[in-house]
Design a protein around this motif. Structure first.
Motif, mmCIF file in Angstrom:
data_model
loop_
_atom_site.group_PDB
_atom_site.id
_atom_site.type_symbol
_atom_site.label_atom_id
_atom_site.label_comp_id
_atom_site.label_asym_id
_atom_site.label_seq_id
_atom_site.Cartn_x
_atom_site.Cartn_y
_atom_site.Cartn_z
ATOM 1 N N LEU A 131 0.851 -1.184 0.000
ATOM 2 C CA LEU A 131 0.000 0.000 0.000
ATOM 3 C C LEU A 131 0.888 1.234 0.000
ATOM 4 O O LEU A 131 1.928 1.261 0.666
ATOM 5 N N LYS A 132 0.475 2.241 -0.718
ATOM 6 C CA LYS A 132 1.249 3.478 -0.727
ATOM 7 C C LYS A 132 1.066 4.217 0.590
ATOM 8 O O LYS A 132 -0.029 4.259 1.140
ATOM 9 N N ALA A 133 2.156 4.783 1.049
ATOM 10 C CA ALA A 133 2.126 5.453 2.351
ATOM 11 C C ALA A 133 1.694 6.897 2.175
ATOM 12 O O ALA A 133 2.511 7.817 2.198
ATOM 13 N N THR A 134 0.410 7.099 2.001
ATOM 14 C CA THR A 134 -0.104 8.464 1.836
ATOM 15 C C THR A 134 -0.324 9.095 3.206
ATOM 16 O O THR A 134 -0.541 8.393 4.194
ATOM 17 N N PRO A 135 -0.276 10.420 3.259
ATOM 18 C CA PRO A 135 -0.510 11.106 4.536
ATOM 19 C C PRO A 135 -1.856 10.736 5.135
ATOM 20 O O PRO A 135 -1.973 10.540 6.355
ATOM 21 N N GLN A 136 -2.883 10.616 4.291
ATOM 22 C CA GLN A 136 -4.224 10.285 4.788
ATOM 23 C C GLN A 136 -4.229 8.931 5.485
ATOM 24 O O GLN A 136 -4.813 8.761 6.560
ATOM 25 N N ARG A 137 -3.560 7.965 4.865
ATOM 26 C CA ARG A 137 -3.515 6.618 5.430
ATOM 27 C C ARG A 137 -2.766 6.602 6.753
ATOM 28 O O ARG A 137 -3.177 5.938 7.709
ATOM 29 N N ILE A 138 -1.658 7.343 6.783
ATOM 30 C CA ILE A 138 -0.861 7.381 8.013
ATOM 31 C C ILE A 138 -1.640 8.058 9.137
ATOM 32 O O ILE A 138 -1.605 7.625 10.288
ATOM 33 N N CYS A 139 -2.397 9.103 8.775
ATOM 34 C CA CYS A 139 -3.251 9.769 9.770
ATOM 35 C C CYS A 139 -4.284 8.812 10.345
ATOM 36 O O CYS A 139 -4.544 8.812 11.548
ATOM 37 N N VAL A 140 -4.901 8.020 9.481
ATOM 38 C CA VAL A 140 -5.893 7.055 9.955
ATOM 39 C C VAL A 140 -5.249 6.107 10.965
ATOM 40 O O VAL A 140 -5.787 5.876 12.054
ATOM 41 N N LEU A 141 -4.078 5.593 10.622
ATOM 42 C CA LEU A 141 -3.395 4.662 11.521
ATOM 43 C C LEU A 141 -3.000 5.336 12.827
ATOM 44 O O LEU A 141 -3.127 4.758 13.907
ATOM 45 N N ARG A 142 -2.535 6.569 12.717
ATOM 46 C CA ARG A 142 -2.135 7.287 13.928
ATOM 47 C C ARG A 142 -3.326 7.503 14.844
ATOM 48 O O ARG A 142 -3.215 7.413 16.070
ATOM 49 N N GLU A 143 -4.472 7.784 14.249
ATOM 50 C CA GLU A 143 -5.672 7.992 15.059
ATOM 51 C C GLU A 143 -6.105 6.675 15.712
ATOM 52 O O GLU A 143 -6.448 6.644 16.902
ATOM 53 N N LEU A 144 -6.045 5.591 14.950
ATOM 54 C CA LEU A 144 -6.417 4.279 15.501
ATOM 55 C C LEU A 144 -5.459 3.859 16.607
ATOM 56 O O LEU A 144 -5.837 3.169 17.548
ATOM 57 N N GLU A 145 -4.200 4.307 16.466
ATOM 58 C CA GLU A 145 -3.171 3.954 17.447
ATOM 59 C C GLU A 145 -3.510 4.492 18.840
ATOM 60 O O GLU A 145 -3.041 3.969 19.849
ATOM 61 N N LYS A 146 -4.348 5.529 18.867
ATOM 62 C CA LYS A 146 -4.748 6.100 20.161
ATOM 63 C C LYS A 146 -5.657 5.164 20.938
ATOM 64 O O LYS A 146 -5.993 5.416 22.088
ATOM 65 N N LYS A 147 -6.127 4.113 20.264
ATOM 66 C CA LYS A 147 -6.948 3.091 20.914
ATOM 67 C C LYS A 147 -8.272 3.635 21.447
ATOM 68 O O LYS A 147 -8.765 3.204 22.496
ATOM 69 N N ASN A 148 -8.827 4.581 20.691
ATOM 70 C CA ASN A 148 -10.159 5.080 21.023
ATOM 71 C C ASN A 148 -11.255 4.210 20.406
ATOM 72 O O ASN A 148 -12.422 4.449 20.637
ATOM 73 N N HIS A 149 -10.835 3.270 19.560
ATOM 74 C CA HIS A 149 -11.781 2.430 18.843
ATOM 75 C C HIS A 149 -12.866 3.276 18.185
ATOM 76 O O HIS A 149 -14.059 3.114 18.470
ATOM 77 N N PRO A 150 -12.458 4.180 17.303
ATOM 78 C CA PRO A 150 -13.400 5.148 16.739
ATOM 79 C C PRO A 150 -14.328 4.561 15.694
ATOM 80 O O PRO A 150 -14.052 3.505 15.125
ATOM 81 N N THR A 151 -15.426 5.294 15.452
ATOM 82 C CA THR A 151 -16.296 4.992 14.321
ATOM 83 C C THR A 151 -15.758 5.766 13.115
ATOM 84 O O THR A 151 -14.856 6.594 13.250
#
Lengths: 137, 137
Positions: free
Chosen positions: B13-33
């Motif tokens: 997968l290409k490492a786009t800023p959007q994708r990295i942001c999604v992962l960074r947000e998920l990394e916070k373990k908020n289990h977001p919708t």
DNA sequence: CTCTTTTTTTCGAATCATTCCATAATACAC
DNA sequence: GTGTATTATGGAATGATTCGAAAAAAAGAG
């Protein structure tokens, strides 16, 4: 008086033919989606409306008679919850099987409770397998 | 090279800023919708589109980097699946916690496999509790 | 660095599932 | 039977998710 009529009455729900049909279909343990239920029930009762299926499933869920089963195929499946059990899902053919609680699962629940100092209300567990006897691979 | 860039590259997968942001947000373990993700990510990157969030979550799910967590609140939640774990959900405040596998859970998986003659691929387990330390009841 | 190819992002429109609403029908208690 | 509250129905409204086309950006080659 049929079991379903009795069950509904104990939950303060009117025993309508539509509701009984939904339960009868769920009793087949096909773990259907809303769409499956609607298609199946319309064969017996052509005037059965989709809204009725949605509404009855919601009502039965609130009363704890029915549970959702999410096997991550994009659609929600439904099941009668007459006794505690968990689910086995075949990734290959999509068949869902009920699995009763066993000692090992009860032991896990106890371990959770003692280790975390919590009281577990319910375990929703879906075990995914790659193939099963139904798709014989 | 950041861990996420490396992770994405290993999955083609290409490492786009959007994708990295999604992962960074998920990394916070908020289990977001999806909605939570969209709101959070737009603050950093206002041009971030809702369709991108949906698409990236779908892509990351296909690659096994992200999993769905269905706590039956009507919305799907998402989580990074960097190691096997299950979830604890508080019925009162809705907080989702990760719980690592322990011996008892491994024992249950083994019991399933020996008793049913199957090979379990993954256990999706959600333990519901009535209240937790976060809502201190 | 520039060019090329492929993937990804974006926005709005289209689709699909679910819920809502008003009305008609029905279950059930008396 | 009668009355009352609940439920069923169909269609319209809502809301979430996907689609499609064009623009942007990433990765790799030279």
């Amino acid at each position: 008086m049929s079991d379903f009529v009795h069950l509904l009455k104990t939950k303060d729900l009117k025993a309508t033919p539509q509701r009984i049909c939904v339960l009868r279909e769920l009793e087949k343990k096909n773990h259907p989606t809303i769409e499956h239920l609607y298609d199946a029930l319309r064969k017996e009762n052509p005037s059965m409306s989709l809204a009725t299926v949605y509404k009855n499933i919601a009502t039965l869920k609130e009363k704890g008679i029915v549970i959702e089963v999410n096997i991550s195929d994009g659609k929600m499946h439904y099941d009668i919850y007459s006794h505690p059990h968990v689910h086995l899902v075949c990734q290959n053919c999509g068949v869902i099987q009920d699995i009763d609680y066993d000692d090992a699962l009860v032991a896990y629940q106890h371990s959770l409770e003692t280790h975390k100092g919590i009281k577990v209300g319910r375990l929703d567990l879906i075990a995914t397998i790659e193939s099963c006897s139904f798709c014989k691979k």
